[in-house]
Design a protein around this motif. Structure first.
Motif, mmCIF file in Angstrom:
data_model
loop_
_atom_site.group_PDB
_atom_site.id
_atom_site.type_symbol
_atom_site.label_atom_id
_atom_site.label_comp_id
_atom_site.label_asym_id
_atom_site.label_seq_id
_atom_site.Cartn_x
_atom_site.Cartn_y
_atom_site.Cartn_z
ATOM 1 N N MET A 183 0.853 -1.199 0.000
ATOM 2 C CA MET A 183 0.000 0.000 0.000
ATOM 3 C C MET A 183 0.890 1.252 0.000
ATOM 4 O O MET A 183 1.784 1.383 0.846
ATOM 5 N N ASN A 184 0.674 2.151 -0.980
ATOM 6 C CA ASN A 184 1.538 3.323 -1.014
ATOM 7 C C ASN A 184 1.122 4.370 0.020
ATOM 8 O O ASN A 184 0.067 4.270 0.641
ATOM 9 N N ARG A 185 1.979 5.367 0.177
ATOM 10 C CA ARG A 185 1.792 6.362 1.230
ATOM 11 C C ARG A 185 0.484 7.125 1.076
ATOM 12 O O ARG A 185 -0.209 7.407 2.060
ATOM 13 N N ALA A 186 0.144 7.503 -0.159
ATOM 14 C CA ALA A 186 -1.075 8.287 -0.402
ATOM 15 C C ALA A 186 -2.320 7.520 0.026
ATOM 16 O O ALA A 186 -3.226 8.079 0.654
ATOM 17 N N VAL A 187 -2.369 6.230 -0.306
ATOM 18 C CA VAL A 187 -3.534 5.413 0.036
ATOM 19 C C VAL A 187 -3.658 5.278 1.554
ATOM 20 O O VAL A 187 -4.754 5.391 2.126
ATOM 21 N N GLU A 188 -2.522 5.049 2.228
ATOM 22 C CA GLU A 188 -2.537 4.961 3.690
ATOM 23 C C GLU A 188 -3.055 6.259 4.311
ATOM 24 O O GLU A 188 -3.851 6.244 5.252
ATOM 25 N N GLU A 189 -2.572 7.370 3.771
ATOM 26 C CA GLU A 189 -2.973 8.686 4.280
ATOM 27 C C GLU A 189 -4.463 8.924 4.081
ATOM 28 O O GLU A 189 -5.165 9.412 4.975
ATOM 29 N N LEU A 190 -4.954 8.562 2.912
ATOM 30 C CA LEU A 190 -6.371 8.756 2.598
ATOM 31 C C LEU A 190 -7.270 7.862 3.459
ATOM 32 O O LEU A 190 -8.342 8.287 3.887
ATOM 33 N N LYS A 191 -6.831 6.646 3.709
ATOM 34 C CA LYS A 191 -7.622 5.748 4.560
ATOM 35 C C LYS A 191 -7.681 6.263 5.992
ATOM 36 O O LYS A 191 -8.708 6.134 6.678
ATOM 37 N N LYS A 192 -6.575 6.853 6.431
ATOM 38 C CA LYS A 192 -6.576 7.459 7.761
ATOM 39 C C LYS A 192 -7.559 8.627 7.812
ATOM 40 O O LYS A 192 -8.338 8.766 8.765
ATOM 41 N N VAL A 193 -7.542 9.466 6.770
ATOM 42 C CA VAL A 193 -8.470 10.606 6.699
ATOM 43 C C VAL A 193 -9.914 10.113 6.690
ATOM 44 O O VAL A 193 -10.790 10.690 7.347
ATOM 45 N N ARG A 194 -10.170 9.020 5.981
ATOM 46 C CA ARG A 194 -11.524 8.454 5.928
ATOM 47 C C ARG A 194 -11.978 8.008 7.322
ATOM 48 O O ARG A 194 -13.125 8.248 7.711
ATOM 49 N N THR A 195 -11.089 7.388 8.075
ATOM 50 C CA THR A 195 -11.416 6.970 9.448
ATOM 51 C C THR A 195 -11.708 8.185 10.323
ATOM 52 O O THR A 195 -12.667 8.197 11.100
ATOM 53 N N LEU A 196 -10.887 9.229 10.193
ATOM 54 C CA LEU A 196 -11.090 10.451 10.978
ATOM 55 C C LEU A 196 -12.392 11.140 10.597
ATOM 56 O O LEU A 196 -13.073 11.715 11.461
ATOM 57 N N LEU A 197 -12.754 11.069 9.319
ATOM 58 C CA LEU A 197 -14.021 11.651 8.879
ATOM 59 C C LEU A 197 -15.198 10.936 9.532
ATOM 60 O O LEU A 197 -16.169 11.581 9.966
ATOM 61 N N LEU A 198 -15.122 9.621 9.627
ATOM 62 C CA LEU A 198 -16.181 8.848 10.288
ATOM 63 C C LEU A 198 -16.258 9.208 11.778
ATOM 64 O O LEU A 198 -17.347 9.278 12.352
ATOM 65 N N ASN A 199 -15.096 9.449 12.393
ATOM 66 C CA ASN A 199 -15.076 9.887 13.789
ATOM 67 C C ASN A 199 -15.751 11.256 13.950
ATOM 68 O O ASN A 199 -16.497 11.479 14.907
#
Length: 639
Positions: free
Chosen positions: A1-17
């Motif tokens: 998994m590249n850095r951008a995808v990891e970063e975006l998935k983290k942002v998606r989790t934070l958005l759900l929070n």
């Protein structure tokens, strides 16, 4: 998994929070509470009186409502908020008699809302009416959808833009002949040329008062010489409406996408709804719809007990109605497509870029204004439609509003604009400001902009009158003006400091009356704390009547509400005064940057140096006010 995808998935989790926290706060205010309790929370007006109803230019039903004097508590209603207009007998159960609506304008006692219904509800005149805030889940769904698209892009261009904005891919620029517009200054022309040469990305960094909007409008105008249509977005309705006003002023054909209740009156005629209502084929559309409704009414006159012929007639009427509805849908599609195709600019909020009317449209260039105020997930929505992205904003001013402190601290408060400006060499900073006196500007320039911002020659010496102190810091240290806290909202306020603001204001305006042949300044009274704003609004109520020669344009509000605005005179009440040196909300120095740079000719800051001085920003601010002779002790005003 590249850095951008990891970063975006983290942002998606934070958005759900963030969504969970937003919903939780909403439920706390709404669930298992009486109407009177919701009134106190500021999320409900009940009971209401209908003042009038009318249809807007886009043929939406407008309703003006008012609440009684005894129920004028402070409230959370704002223009653009989704609400429910309901009728009941005061219980808290599920209601049949309710319709969703959007707030157009709201004051202390009156509110104008636009109903999401074609006709006036039959229960509207029966009393027991109320309006309450609704939880708007749609924005979260659209942001999550955009993140999923960017995590798994289906086209190479979006994959490239993702790498450009989040990874090590650098922006590239064409060699194009330099353009010079005489109405723009050097840094503004540099920004325009940067945008013109950009293949993929350009960033305009616009400190306060440097003409970012002017530069952006000129760049859009210039881009339209090469491209037939562009998408223009901003995070807020206010920001995109301002751009629309400027663009239409240049005779550019603009279509504003979004609910008519969320736009200003000045641009109501360019909304998609209004342009549909004024289209040459709209009369035909109304006629077809009316005929379809008449067929349905005729069909309903026949009952099952009728004979075979009557039932056959009923079936034919309903078939005819269905066919007419299909024709109406086709004609409506043609009208919308015709309007959008001939527009040079399609303008909307970031989330509004997901609107079904433009969901499948793609654009060579997407302009995103105030990009430093938009949540990253919202910013991706218009980018999914773009080949080329132009950001404009200032990450040293107000950040996005985030409900979840945990999500903010984990990184949701970092915008895509911030990430991109740090990772790319695609930005140009505007360096000449036209808003404020050089003494008001200089500290902000030093602290936030590496001392690169300069005052325009016309603005640098602005002041209310000769010999006036352009900047004053009124120090309440040692006065015993300690802060207090509202138990329900946890918001801080400081009554003695509020009185000091009023005392200084009275003295200053009386002085201005004696010094000026005409005295009609615009004045902003600002505080970071809502509780202090409420107190200031009370004590400044009807203050204008005290002055014989001076006509005031006075507004009292939070710092956030003044973003993008300016006043001749600004007062800032810092509120915090305690023995521990705790400053809480004041530690967000970007918010203070906004507050201080609203003033054109006079800035007065009132606060406790002993409390705030332990923070690096305020320590340097105190050094600066001493350097220019702007320091005053509150004791000077007390005796």
């Amino acid at each position: 998994m590249n850095r951008a995808v990891e970063e975006l998935k983290k942002v998606r989790t934070l958005l759900l929070n963030e969504k969970e926290e937003d919903l939780l706060q909403y439920k706390r205010k709404m669930a298992d509470t009486s109407l009177s309790e919701r009134r106190k929370e500021g999320v409900c007006w009940y009971p209401l009186a209908i003042e009038r109803t009318a249809y807007s230019a886009g043929e939406r039903l407008l309703v003006r409502v008012s609440r009684p004097k005894e129920h004028r508590e402070s409230h959370l209603f704002q223009s653009g908020k989704l609400v429910s207009l309901f009728s009941n007998s005061g219980n808290n159960k599920e209601r049949q008699d309710a319709v969703s609506a959007v707030v157009n304008r709201v004051g202390e006692s009156e509110m104008i809302i636009t109903l999401n219904a074609d006709d006036e509800p039959e229960w509207l005149r029966k009393g027991h009416l109320g309006v309450q805030l609704m939880f708007d889940e749609n924005a979260y769904l659209e942001m999550e959808r955009a993140l999923n698209i960017v995590i798994n892009p289906q086209d190479e261009r979006l994959l490239f833009l993702r790498a450009l904005l989040l990874e090590d891919q650098e922006a590239s620029f064409d060699e194009v002949p330099a353009i010079h517009f005489p109405e723009l200054n050097t840094s503004q022309n540099n920004a325009l040329n940067r945008i013109s040469a950009a293949r993929d990305l350009a960033i305009v960094h616009g400190p306060p008062g440097t003409g970012k909007t002017t530069t952006l409008v000129q760049s859009i105008h210039h881009t339209l010489k090469k491209e037939k249509q562009v998408l223009v977005c901003a995070p807020s309705n206010a920001a995109i409406d301002l751009l629309c006003e400027k663009l239409t002023g240049k005779d550019i054909r603009v279509v504003r996408i979004g609910h008519p209740a969320r736009v200003t009156n000045e641009i109501l005629n360019i909304t998609l709804d209004a342009q549909i209502a004024h289209h040459s084929s709209y009369k035909d559309l109304k006629a077809i719809k009316k005929m379809a409704e008449e067929y349905v009414r005729s069909a309903k006159k026949y009952k099952r007990s009728f004979g075979h012929d009557e039932r056959q007639q009923r079936r034919l009427l309903l078939q005819e109605s269905t066919q007419l509805k299909k024709e109406a849908e086709q004609l409506a599609y043609y009208i919308v497509n015709d309007i959008l195709t001939h527009a040079q600019v399609i303008a909307t909020t970031m989330v509004g870029a997901s609107n079904y009317q433009i969901r499948d449209r793609r654009f060579t260039t997407v302009f995103i204004d105030e990009a430093a105020q938009g949540l990253e997930p919202a910013t991706w929505i218009p980018i999914t439609k773009a080949k080329r992205v132009i950001f404009a904003g200032d990450h040293c001013q107000l950040p996005p509003t985030i409900k979840s402190i945990t999500a903010a601290r984990a990184g949701l408060d970092e915008t895509l604009f911030e990430k991109t400006i740090q990772r790319n060499k695609a930005d140009v900073m505007l360096q000449e400001q036209y808003r404020m006196n050089k003494d008001i500007m200089r500290f902000s320039s030093r602290y936030f902009y590496k001392d690169k911002v300069r005052a325009n020659s016309e603005a640098e010496n602005w002041r209310m009158f000769n010999q006036d102190r352009v900047l004053e810091f009124i120090d309440t240290a040692g006065c015993g003006f300690f802060e207090q806290v509202v138990k329900e909202s946890k918001s801080s306020f400081n009554p003695e400091e509020a009185d000091m603001v009023l005392k200084h204001f009275r003295q200053y305006i009386h002085l201005a009356e004696n010094q000026l042949p005409q005295c009609n300044p615009s004045v902003g009274i600002i505080s970071p704390y809502k509780a202090q704003v409420n107190l200031l609004q009370q004590i400044f109520k009807d203050i204008e009547a005290e002055f014989e020669k001076c006509t005031l344009q006075l507004s009292v509000n939070t710092i956030d509400s003044f973003q993008g605005q300016e006043r001749d005179i600004i007062y800032i009440s810092l509120v915090r005064s305690n023995e521990k040196g705790e400053i809480g909300f004041l530690s967000d120095t970007r918010r203070m940057n906004v507050a201080m740079t609203r003033a054109r000719k006079k800035l007065v800051i009132i606060g406790d140096s002993a409390t705030i001085g332990q923070h690096r920003f305020y320590s340097q601010l105190l050094d600066y006010v001493n350097e220019i002779g702007a320091y005053r002790s509150a004791f000077e005003l007390m005796y």
